[in-house]
Design an enzyme around this catalytic site. Sequence first.
Site, PDB file in Angstrom:
ATOM      1  N   GLU A 252      -9.612 -10.368  17.592  1.00  0.00           N
ATOM      2  CA  GLU A 252      -9.724  -9.482  16.546  1.00  0.00           C
ATOM      3  C   GLU A 252     -10.581  -9.547  15.493  1.00  0.00           C
ATOM      4  O   GLU A 252     -11.002 -10.807  15.139  1.00  0.00           O
ATOM      5  CB  GLU A 252      -8.092  -9.449  15.707  1.00  0.00           C
ATOM      6  CG  GLU A 252      -7.300  -8.799  16.617  1.00  0.00           C
ATOM      7  CD  GLU A 252      -7.196  -7.330  16.661  1.00  0.00           C
ATOM      8  OE1 GLU A 252      -7.770  -6.609  17.317  1.00  0.00           O
ATOM      9  OE2 GLU A 252      -6.317  -6.712  15.982  1.00  0.00           O
TER      10      GLU A 252
ATOM     11  N   LYS B   9      -2.275  -1.907 -14.066  1.00  0.00           N
ATOM     12  CA  LYS B   9      -3.435  -2.190 -13.474  1.00  0.00           C
ATOM     13  C   LYS B   9      -3.313  -2.545 -11.937  1.00  0.00           C
ATOM     14  O   LYS B   9      -3.823  -1.691 -11.222  1.00  0.00           O
ATOM     15  CB  LYS B   9      -4.296  -3.273 -14.126  1.00  0.00           C
ATOM     16  CG  LYS B   9      -5.531  -3.639 -13.782  1.00  0.00           C
ATOM     17  CD  LYS B   9      -6.512  -4.544 -14.508  1.00  0.00           C
ATOM     18  CE  LYS B   9      -7.595  -4.788 -14.005  1.00  0.00           C
ATOM     19  NZ  LYS B   9      -8.542  -5.673 -14.764  1.00  0.00           N
ATOM     20  N   ASP B  10      -2.202  -3.301 -11.754  1.00  0.00           N
ATOM     21  CA  ASP B  10      -1.899  -3.358 -10.172  1.00  0.00           C
ATOM     22  C   ASP B  10      -1.410  -2.169  -9.394  1.00  0.00           C
ATOM     23  O   ASP B  10      -1.632  -1.767  -8.317  1.00  0.00           O
ATOM     24  CB  ASP B  10      -0.877  -4.277 -10.115  1.00  0.00           C
ATOM     25  CG  ASP B  10      -1.362  -5.790 -10.371  1.00  0.00           C
ATOM     26  OD1 ASP B  10      -2.618  -6.118 -10.138  1.00  0.00           O
ATOM     27  OD2 ASP B  10      -0.608  -7.076 -10.920  1.00  0.00           O
TER      28      ASP B  10
ATOM     29  N   SER C  81      -2.378 -17.651 -14.426  1.00  0.00           N
ATOM     30  CA  SER C  81      -3.671 -17.296 -13.779  1.00  0.00           C
ATOM     31  C   SER C  81      -4.976 -17.913 -14.733  1.00  0.00           C
ATOM     32  O   SER C  81      -5.042 -17.867 -15.729  1.00  0.00           O
ATOM     33  CB  SER C  81      -3.847 -15.708 -13.697  1.00  0.00           C
ATOM     34  OG  SER C  81      -2.976 -15.312 -12.806  1.00  0.00           O
TER      35      SER C  81
ATOM     36  N   HIS D 272       2.847 -19.796 -11.641  1.00  0.00           N
ATOM     37  CA  HIS D 272       3.217 -19.652 -12.952  1.00  0.00           C
ATOM     38  C   HIS D 272       3.249 -21.174 -13.925  1.00  0.00           C
ATOM     39  O   HIS D 272       3.947 -20.904 -14.942  1.00  0.00           O
ATOM     40  CB  HIS D 272       4.867 -19.282 -12.925  1.00  0.00           C
ATOM     41  CG  HIS D 272       4.588 -17.535 -12.692  1.00  0.00           C
ATOM     42  ND1 HIS D 272       4.236 -17.115 -11.387  1.00  0.00           N
ATOM     43  CD2 HIS D 272       4.804 -16.677 -13.614  1.00  0.00           C
ATOM     44  CE1 HIS D 272       4.347 -15.686 -11.835  1.00  0.00           C
ATOM     45  NE2 HIS D 272       4.822 -15.505 -12.931  1.00  0.00           N
TER      46      HIS D 272
END
Lengths: 292, 429
Positions: free
Chosen positions: B291, B247-248, B223, B219
């Site tokens: 894994e 959108k998320d 972004s 922040h």
Amino acid sequence: MIRPIGILAGLFFTLAVLWSFANGAWIAATEGLGEATAEHEFHRAPEPLHLASDGVFGKFDKAQVQRGYQVYKEVCSACHSLKFVAFRDLAQLGYNPAQVKAAAASWQVPGVDPNTGEANMRPGLPTDYFPSPYPNKIAAAAANNNAIPPDLSLMAKARHGGAAYIHSLLTGFQPQPAELLEKFPAAKTPPGLHYNPYFANLNLAMAPPLVSEGQVTYGPGNPKPTIDQMSTDVSAFLAWTAEPTLAKRHQTGWPVLGFLLIATILAYLAKQQIWAAVKPKKKAVTGSKSSD
Amino acid sequence: MSFPWARQYEPTNGLMKFLDEKLPLPRLVYDAIGAGYPVPRNLSYMWNFGVLAGFCLVLQIITGVVLAMHYAPNSLVAFSSTEHIMRDVNWGWLMRYAHANGASFFFIVVYLHIFRGFFYSSYKAPREMIWLLGVVIFLLMMATAFMGYVLPWGQMSYWGAKVITGLFGAIPLVGEPIQTWLLGGFAPDNAALNRFFSLHFLLPFVIAGVVILHIWALHIPGSSNPTGVEIKTEADTIPFHPYYTAKDGYGLGVFLLIYCAVLFYLPNYMGHPDNYIEANPLSTPAHIVPEWYFWPFYAILRAFTSDFFIIPAKLMGVLAMFSAILVWFFLPWLDRSPVRSGHYRPLFRKFFWFGLIPAMAVLFYCGGAPAEEPFVMLSQLATAYYFLHFLVILPLVSSIEKPEPLPYSITEAVLGTDKQAVLGENTAA
Ligand code: HEM
């Protein structure tokens, strides 16, 4: 400063790994890429097996799993335990409480004499788990040419191919191919072991357990107990013991996915509507004025 | 960042005013993920994965806490308590499959998040701290996942733990005492299982703490975006809410659809059948593999098969495996190109798509394959490229490459024009 050090570190790792590569390539060039082994050439992947529990709608065929239980009880249980399954679980195969009780009582499980406190055997109760045929691992190995028969509860999840593997293994016993003996004379099946191309190293300590048609007598209305049928049935039974909750999982998935699909479509439409105001209407060309 | 045009939080009723004075939590949320956080208007779907990673973390904590209510961290009963969860606990199978597949999907999401960072060089100034914290998170995730995999005490749990803790044995002189100390014994046993459980329960909360720092650091500059051009004016931004919440939300829906399809219909696809066999110290599995999300690094570990001068092959492999991740810490200073986005970096882009991605794919494939030829030789070539890429190619490319022209601003990139656009001011960021 970081970049010169970084470049040196990068060259160091690169040289070290290329050195390994060069050594490996030299060995490959002079000695070839590893030796061919009988396992490499003669091992076979399991043949496909279709069970009612397969696929995204799959449920257990209860009649078949019941037959498989009978095969397990009359044949396999002489050597293999089933320690994660309790008699009460048989209720899931469509037996009523009285039948479950009777089934449990037909097994002898280790107990304690209520009067003397000494270890004894007593008839099973629905809450008991399937008993082991041997008192301990040493006894199990001693009775089986030094190999311990593995517990079968999870067998259908513990091998590549699952139930299909078990079916192929049970029906795959055969004489060693002459071709194999010609090519790999040292790979002759040792005495006491049995050739089976579906087993990882081709020779296992289990003698073919299902050898003749009718070895298990199925009740009326059931298919003929051929070796293949018995093998399929016991594989279906072991698919059930490996994951009794499988059918429930298959059923639960659909409403969840249906809900998610609707929610996702709504979320998409909501997103489109919210973004409509700020999205350029057409792909704008550099220099032209935007339409809004 | 508090851009001057960021909307200010206005408490609307008495309760909110009270809260805002005493504990301004609503204001924090408003400024962090609400209408008070201006975000570039052009973020692509590649910017969805941070939020999805956060979702996965919460999912893992919730399912993990429920599993811990029924699981018994004792080597005698760990395996059967896991089967008890699968068979007897109400919806226990759902919790376990959700947790096991949740770990895999967490890694899928985080790998996409990291590779987004590689392509858009999100690690560059002013976002170095976000990136560094990200690498710390990734290391913590790997430790958590490794210890979690040991808990069911199956064959792969046991032998995986043995191989990985055995790596410490490669450290000269002090290696073996360290290994014994870490395991609480000479081989994995009850002592190791107990501490792994304790740490596996703890680490996700440590990760949560570092995630808070990660987002705090995010922040400050805000972004980045697919053009890599920094925000210039208000027109370049839109408020996080409702645009990116929506959108998320849609991204989360798509993620959950794929995750649930695997969870309900292929829950063992990403697992190994051998882990349904109880741990047996006397029987070594034919192929010990970790894994899938460790495969690329496992391939690097096994690529070093010859001693290099005085360095034994095993130590070299261990050094390389850890360095493969540690180099990420230095990326902000290795890659000096002033341009962030790979869209405007012709040479970098070629090395990314035709170098790094194929090398990672080869490492991934070979890490899961048995340690035989040709897989070993392939992973050696890919390992060489991997180190060259980050440590040699990136620094050199950033000096010699001629970037393509950048848009003047985010607005120009989106709308094709920017009223504030001034010719000639189109400087590389
Ligand atoms: C638990 C794991 C993680 C969580 C919850 C998380 C969360 C987030 C969130 C919410 C964002 C903003 C949205 C976005 O850009 O996608 C973000 C951005 C970012 N993350 Fe992560 N992250 C995690 C792991 C990582 C890792 C492992 C790395 C790198 C090694 C990383 C590097 C970055 C960078 C560089 C940004 C800024 C990207 C930009 O602005 O272009 N993160 N993270």
